[in-house]
Scaffold this motif. Structure first.
Motif, mmCIF file in Angstrom:
data_model
loop_
_atom_site.group_PDB
_atom_site.id
_atom_site.type_symbol
_atom_site.label_atom_id
_atom_site.label_comp_id
_atom_site.label_asym_id
_atom_site.label_seq_id
_atom_site.Cartn_x
_atom_site.Cartn_y
_atom_site.Cartn_z
ATOM 1 N N TYR A 864 0.842 -1.204 0.000
ATOM 2 C CA TYR A 864 0.000 0.000 0.000
ATOM 3 C C TYR A 864 0.876 1.253 0.000
ATOM 4 O O TYR A 864 0.639 2.189 -0.775
ATOM 5 C CB TYR A 864 -0.900 -0.014 1.243
ATOM 6 C CG TYR A 864 -1.861 1.150 1.300
ATOM 7 C CD1 TYR A 864 -3.105 1.094 0.690
ATOM 8 C CD2 TYR A 864 -1.507 2.324 1.970
ATOM 9 C CE1 TYR A 864 -3.991 2.174 0.744
ATOM 10 C CE2 TYR A 864 -2.380 3.407 2.023
ATOM 11 C CZ TYR A 864 -3.619 3.321 1.404
ATOM 12 O OH TYR A 864 -4.487 4.398 1.435
ATOM 13 N N ILE A 865 1.892 1.259 0.858
ATOM 14 C CA ILE A 865 2.775 2.418 0.948
ATOM 15 C C ILE A 865 3.522 2.642 -0.354
ATOM 16 O O ILE A 865 3.653 3.760 -0.850
ATOM 17 C CB ILE A 865 3.751 2.243 2.133
ATOM 18 C CG1 ILE A 865 2.980 2.268 3.459
ATOM 19 C CG2 ILE A 865 4.818 3.327 2.120
ATOM 20 C CD1 ILE A 865 3.833 1.898 4.662
ATOM 21 N N PHE A 872 1.282 10.457 0.283
ATOM 22 C CA PHE A 872 1.347 10.548 1.750
ATOM 23 C C PHE A 872 1.778 11.972 2.149
ATOM 24 O O PHE A 872 2.723 12.533 1.573
ATOM 25 C CB PHE A 872 2.351 9.534 2.307
ATOM 26 C CG PHE A 872 1.767 8.160 2.517
ATOM 27 C CD1 PHE A 872 1.422 7.748 3.801
ATOM 28 C CD2 PHE A 872 1.543 7.306 1.456
ATOM 29 C CE1 PHE A 872 0.889 6.496 3.998
ATOM 30 C CE2 PHE A 872 1.009 6.055 1.654
ATOM 31 C CZ PHE A 872 0.674 5.644 2.933
ATOM 32 N N MET A 903 -3.672 9.692 0.595
ATOM 33 C CA MET A 903 -3.816 8.264 0.882
ATOM 34 C C MET A 903 -3.234 7.900 2.248
ATOM 35 O O MET A 903 -3.302 6.736 2.649
ATOM 36 C CB MET A 903 -3.122 7.437 -0.211
ATOM 37 C CG MET A 903 -3.683 7.667 -1.592
ATOM 38 S SD MET A 903 -5.468 7.375 -1.721
ATOM 39 C CE MET A 903 -5.538 5.615 -1.439
ATOM 40 N N GLY A 904 -2.633 8.878 2.964
ATOM 41 C CA GLY A 904 -2.103 8.603 4.298
ATOM 42 C C GLY A 904 -1.285 9.772 4.828
ATOM 43 O O GLY A 904 -1.030 10.762 4.128
ATOM 44 N N PHE A 917 2.426 6.257 11.207
ATOM 45 C CA PHE A 917 1.671 6.211 9.951
ATOM 46 C C PHE A 917 0.187 6.298 10.284
ATOM 47 O O PHE A 917 -0.303 5.582 11.170
ATOM 48 C CB PHE A 917 1.934 4.908 9.186
ATOM 49 C CG PHE A 917 3.270 4.834 8.533
ATOM 50 C CD1 PHE A 917 3.399 5.096 7.180
ATOM 51 C CD2 PHE A 917 4.405 4.513 9.264
ATOM 52 C CE1 PHE A 917 4.634 5.039 6.574
ATOM 53 C CE2 PHE A 917 5.637 4.450 8.665
ATOM 54 C CZ PHE A 917 5.766 4.711 7.305
ATOM 55 N N ILE A 919 -3.407 5.947 8.310
ATOM 56 C CA ILE A 919 -4.072 5.565 7.044
ATOM 57 C C ILE A 919 -5.561 5.474 7.307
ATOM 58 O O ILE A 919 -5.990 4.863 8.292
ATOM 59 C CB ILE A 919 -3.552 4.221 6.510
ATOM 60 C CG1 ILE A 919 -2.033 4.273 6.293
ATOM 61 C CG2 ILE A 919 -4.264 3.849 5.213
ATOM 62 C CD1 ILE A 919 -1.432 2.946 5.897
ATOM 63 N N GLU A 920 -6.308 6.103 6.443
ATOM 64 C CA GLU A 920 -7.758 6.046 6.600
ATOM 65 C C GLU A 920 -8.210 4.591 6.552
ATOM 66 O O GLU A 920 -7.866 3.830 5.634
ATOM 67 C CB GLU A 920 -8.430 6.852 5.492
ATOM 68 C CG GLU A 920 -9.928 6.938 5.649
ATOM 69 C CD GLU A 920 -10.580 7.787 4.570
ATOM 70 O OE1 GLU A 920 -11.824 7.802 4.509
ATOM 71 O OE2 GLU A 920 -9.849 8.422 3.783
ATOM 72 N N LEU A 924 -7.808 1.452 3.730
ATOM 73 C CA LEU A 924 -7.023 0.261 4.038
ATOM 74 C C LEU A 924 -7.872 -1.001 3.905
ATOM 75 O O LEU A 924 -7.418 -2.034 3.402
ATOM 76 C CB LEU A 924 -6.432 0.377 5.450
ATOM 77 C CG LEU A 924 -5.329 -0.636 5.802
ATOM 78 C CD1 LEU A 924 -4.186 -0.542 4.790
ATOM 79 C CD2 LEU A 924 -4.817 -0.378 7.206
ATOM 80 N N ALA A 969 -9.102 6.517 11.305
ATOM 81 C CA ALA A 969 -7.781 6.129 10.807
ATOM 82 C C ALA A 969 -7.153 5.077 11.696
ATOM 83 O O ALA A 969 -7.510 4.903 12.856
ATOM 84 C CB ALA A 969 -6.889 7.341 10.708
#
Length: 993
Positions: A864-865, A872, A903-904, A917, A919-920, A924, A969
């Motif tokens: 994902y990252i 980000f 996205m983050g 980190f 992330i919504e 995710l 998140a």
């Protein structure tokens, strides 16, 4: 006058063929010489021994035989007048048994001489001169030597006309002598023994020369014949009732040149002499037969007897008739058989008239028939059920059951359908006659039930091929419908539309008869196992204890055409045994995939894919697939093509049902998008095709695409490598449904081995027949063998339930090897321990691949990252200039930043040297779903590995110039050294426009 001088007067001069003399007392010897002087010592020797001695009335082209065909030339016309002699011996009367002197044509030699004299006076021959006379002891021989020699083609017409002249004037001659110069008369100054056909009919007498005569000019003889109304023209041929057409080319001279209808009529025709005889006894038949019956015991009937024998020779009851005719005279049976052998064909009426003039001229049928054989002709028909041998395409001849025809119909012995009708002949007599409907067999085989619609399965058996004919049963209700369906399949009545009604009535009667005698057969929709435990292969239904029943399978034409067995089983076995000798265990494992596919039914699973992978050519990958395909059909054409779509493969699987799906070189599809293959692995294992809707309705189509089988494929790209590499979806499920064999060893072949491999192209499908028969007759054993073998595989390979598809595949492969050995089908003996070693090595390699390529929550997070690294928001605390914020791609977060761009969020410098980190959670969760990874599993694994917290509200743009963005998140805290520099160090900021 001496015999030599006499012979010189009546025979052609030397140099015009061979002279012939014969003795018919002892050995019936014939001697041929080129001069009369050379012949004389033989004549004198026979005469001294008291033999019956003869000379031929003409010369011969060779010294081989004394036959009409070999006769070369003649220079005399002669008659033989049979008469009684004072030394005749009484013989028993055939009716009363009394001893009587049998009367001859003339009561004495004097009476015969007087009749001859009167004949010469009445015809005008006396004005030309006197004939030469010899007293034979049993008759008077008269000779008219000609002024010139005549070759046979000129002599025979004159002799024939002279014979007619004799009959016209009532001179009772021996017809054979006058009309055939190959015949013999006695040499004078020799002995007439008085023995005839082994019986003494008179005492021995001397053959005496009576008087010398004159020589006669041929033109003078012809003038008398013409004056008597005996011209040279032959009678016209019998008129025909068939309209003739002027056709180009030559008239056919043999049966093969005739139409199939004419061939069938001729081929199925037989002639019975008895029918001709019965017609003759009724007074409407042949006068020559009647004349012979009345005068058979008289001398001079031999030519007529021989003509009648020519008729018996072509009759089915001819041998019996020939003996009956010969015993009337009687003629010796040995002589009869010799004459039958010499006869080349049946005499015409004209030939019979030549043999015995005066009878045919009074016949009511004269000019209407060629000979009376037509009266005895009938169809050689068969009305019983029989097993016939038929030729199907290029395959070996097959035996097929032909049912008995309906009442009133018959099959020709050599093909054809006939209707029997009672009709009146020209004389008003009622006779049963057969009329042809078709020149080939047409008969029903089965009534088929095709999803509730009944069809009549018929066969049209022509000489060149066998044609399947399908007729909707409902069409039988209407003649026009039935005839249209037949005509659309090239079935039409013989002799035009007038016969259509008879053809329709035959078909209807046949169908009606079969519908009462046989239950309809359900047409299978696919090959392989059926619900009733029967098995379908080669368009035939296999059932226990019975021969396969052939059924047409519409819609499966491609499969049917490529699964017809060809060649020999021995030649096919030679290919497989060569692989055993070469110890090519991987190739033999693939071969057993083809054999074992129908056993998948007994595993409880529906499908498994076996893939042969090799980046190199020459490893035998295609050969392995060829051997697997050759079990059931053509080694190449049985397979689906390299460009076949996944949907088409599913359709083919539904049609094969139990047989293996074989596809070579799927590389073409792989290059486009290899994602179709993982999808196929799943659908293959489900054993069912896609559900579809009916066009224009809200109903689902009936889904008949079901299977329990193995799919066998090959390519130059290892599928396991792809499935265990980075791909969006998880691959373990697909890997568990795939057995992949790497075939990388280059193979070398000898010339002999290459020829054996090539032979596979002409020898295939035969093992499929053997296996199909074995399967249906041993299904109880299969239901035990396969599950037990699968259970043993779990133990052998120490396999968990996750590997159930592998174990099912291994089980059917090993069970197939067992069934192939000499204790079961006898196809081939393969050392199964070697096959198990191949499977074990394959499974170990795939286990390692699965273990190395297993996806974790960290893998999903990293993916994902990496995928969204530029989106980000990077926030750094503790910088001298205060808080710095930017996107990881270096762009500035501003007031115009939208939610879809984020996205983050990454925060570092908060404390403890960690990186947080954010992330919504919604994003995710969606990403886990796209990666085929459970979100719950993700939370469990990621929580166990990192510091994780779940925040109800987190402003993803806090401490930036961007607008507020509060979302649910997930906070994941990682050590700074574990985080990629690309996340920690944004690029040089640029202004956002």
């Amino acid at each position: 006058m001496t015999p030599l001088e006499f012979l010189a007067e009546v025979l052609p001069s030397p140099g015009n063929g061979y002279y012939c003399a014969a003795e018919l007392t002892n050995k019936k010897e014939h001697v041929f010489k080129e001069t009369l002087e050379e012949l004389l010592p033989t004549i004198e020797r026979w005469s001294a021994k008291g033999y019956d001695t003869y000379f031929a009335l003409g010369t011969f082209g060779t010294s081989k035989d004394r036959t009409k065909d070999n006769m070369h030339a003649s220079q005399v016309l002669a008659v033989d007048l049979d008469c009684n002699h004072p030394k005749d011996i009484p013989q028993p009367d055939k009716d009363t048994g009394e001893m009587v002197i049998k009367p001859k044509a003339y009561p004495s030699a004097k009476a015969a001489a007087q009749a001859l004299e009167k004949f010469c006076e009445d015809t005008g021959l006396a004005a030309l001169g006197d004939p030469w006379i010899v007293h034979s002891g049993g008759g008077i021989h008269a000779y008219w030597p000609l002024s010139e020699m005549m070759f046979k083609e000129d002599w025979f017409p004159v002799a024939k006309r002279f014979k007619e002249l004799c009959h016209k004037h009532g001179l009772k001659i021996d017809n054979a002598v006058t009309g055939d110069a190959s015949r013999v008369l006695r040499v004078f100054d020799t002995t007439n023994t008085g023995v005839k056909n082994g019986k003494r009919v008179r005492e021995a007498t001397k053959v005496r020369f009576i008087t010398e005569g004159n020589r006669f000019a041929v033109d003078d003889i012809n003038a008398i014949l013409t004056a008597e109304g005996i011209d040279k023209t032959a009678p016209p041929p019998p008129p025909t009732t068939i309209n003739t057409l002027a056709l180009p080319g030559q008239r056919p001279t043999n049966v093969k040149a005739l139409s199939p209808t004419a061939q069938a009529i001729i081929g199925n025709s037989i002639t019975r002499f008895k029918k001709i005889l019965l017609k003759t006894r009724d007074g409407t038949g042949c006068g020559q037969i009647a004349h012979y019956i009345e005068n058979a015991d008289e001398d001079g009937t031999e030519p007529l007897w021989r003509g009648l024998l020519s008729w018996t020779k072509v009759c089915v009851d001819g041998p019996k008739a020939a003996v009956w005719l010969s015993d009337m005279h009687p003629y010796d049976h040995d002589r009869m058989y010799r004459k039958l052998h010499e006869i080349k064909g049946p005499y015409s009426c004209e030939a019979m008239n030549d043999a015995n003039p005066g009878v045919c001229t009074k016949c009511q049928h004269r000019g209407k028939i060629t000979n009376p054989l037509g009266w005895g002709r009938e169809v050689n028909s068969v009305t019983e059920a029989v097993e016939i041998e038929v030729q199907v395409a290029d395959a070996a001849p097959q035996k097929m059951y032909r049912p008995e025809p309906p009442r009133g119909y018959a099959f020709g012995k050599y093909g054809g359908v006939f209707i029997e009708k009672e009709e009146e002949d020209g004389d008003g007599n009622t006779q049963k006659r057969q009329h042809m409907l078709l020149p080939y067999d047409l008969f029903p085989v089965d009534i088929l039930n095709n999803n509730g619609v009944h069809e009549i399965h018929m066969l049209a058996v022509r000489k060149e091929h066998v044609q399947e004919v399908l007729l909707p049963q409902k069409s039988i209700a209407a003649r026009d419908d039935a005839l249209k369906h037949l005509a659309s399949q090239n079935i039409m009545a013989s002799f035009g539309s007038g016969n259509d009604k008879n053809l329709y009535e035959y078909v209807r009667a046949s169908v009606e008869k079969m519908s009462t005698e046989k239950s309809p057969i359900r047409i299978p929709s696919a090959y392989g196992w059926q619900e009733d435990d029967s098995f379908v292969f080669n368009s035939s239904i296999y059932k226990p204890g019975a021969e396969p029943v052939f059924v047409p399978m519409a819609g499966l034409e491609n499969i049917v055409s490529n699964t017809k067995p060809a060649g020999s089983l021995d030649a096919w076995q030679a290919v497989i045994n060569m692989l055993v000798r070469r110890k090519l265990w991987k190739h033999l494992t693939i071969f057993l995939v083809g054999v074992g596919s129908p056993l998948m039914r007994f595993t409880g699973l529906f499908g498994l894919t076996v893939h042969c992978a090799s980046a190199e050519s020459g490893t035998g990958k295609s050969l392995a697939l060829d051997t697997a395909a050759s079990v059931w059909g053509h080694p190449v054409h049985y397979r689906t093509g390299s460009g076949t779509s996944a949907v088409a493969m599913q359709q083919r699987l539904g049609h094969l049902r139990s047989l293996p799906l074989v596809t070579d070189e799927i590389t073409t599809n792989n290059r486009k998008d290899f994602e179709w293959f993982p999808a196929f692995l799943f659908s293959m294992s489900e054993g069912r095709g896609k559900e579809r809707m009916e066009s224009g309705t809200n109903r689902e189509r009936l889904n008949l695409s079901i299977w329990a089988a193995l799919a066998l494929m090959s390519s130059n790209r290892p599928a396991v490598d792809y499935l265990t590499s980075v791909r969006q979806h998880s691959s373990e499920g697909e890997l568990r449904r795939l057995i992949e064999m790497a075939m990388d060893e280059k193979l070398e072949w000898s010339e002999e081995e290459i020829e054996i491999i090539k032979s596979l192209q002409g020898n295939y499908g035969l093992a499929g027949d053997v296996l199909s028969r074995y399967f249906v007759n041993n299904i109880g054993y299969l239901k035990t063998l396969v599950p037990q073998t699968v259970a043993q595989m779990y133990k052998t390979f120490n396999a968990p339930n996750d590997e159930r598809f592998w174990m099912a595949g291994a089980g059917v492969i090993v069970a197939a090897g067992v069934l192939c050995n000499s204790q079961h089908t006898g196809l081939v003996d393969i050392p199964m321990q070697e096959i198990i070693k191949v499977l074990n090595a394959t499974f170990e390699e795939q286990r390692r691949s699965i273990a190395g390529g297993k996806r974790t929550a960290e893998d999903v997070l990293n993916a994902y990252i990496q995928e969204y690294q530029g989106k980000f928001v990077i926030v750094k605390f503790g910088e001298k200039a205060g808080v710095l914020a930017a996107f990881s791609d270096g762009s500035i977060v501003g007031k115009n930043t939208t939610r879809t761009e984020i996205m983050g969020r990454v925060e570092h410098g908060v404390g403890g040297g960690g990186v947080d980190f954010f992330i919504e959670e919604r994003l995710l969760r969606a990403y886990c779903s796209a990666m085929s990874f459970s979100y719950n599993t993700f939370r469990e694994q990621i929580s166990a590995q990192f510091i994780v917290s779940f925040m109800q509200r987190k402003d993803m743009l806090a401490k930036t110039d961007g607008p507020p963005m509060r979302v649910s998140a997930v906070k994941i805290t990682r050590r700074a050294e574990d985080v990629d520099d690309v996340i920690l160090q944004p690029l040089v900021p640029v202004a956002i426009r």
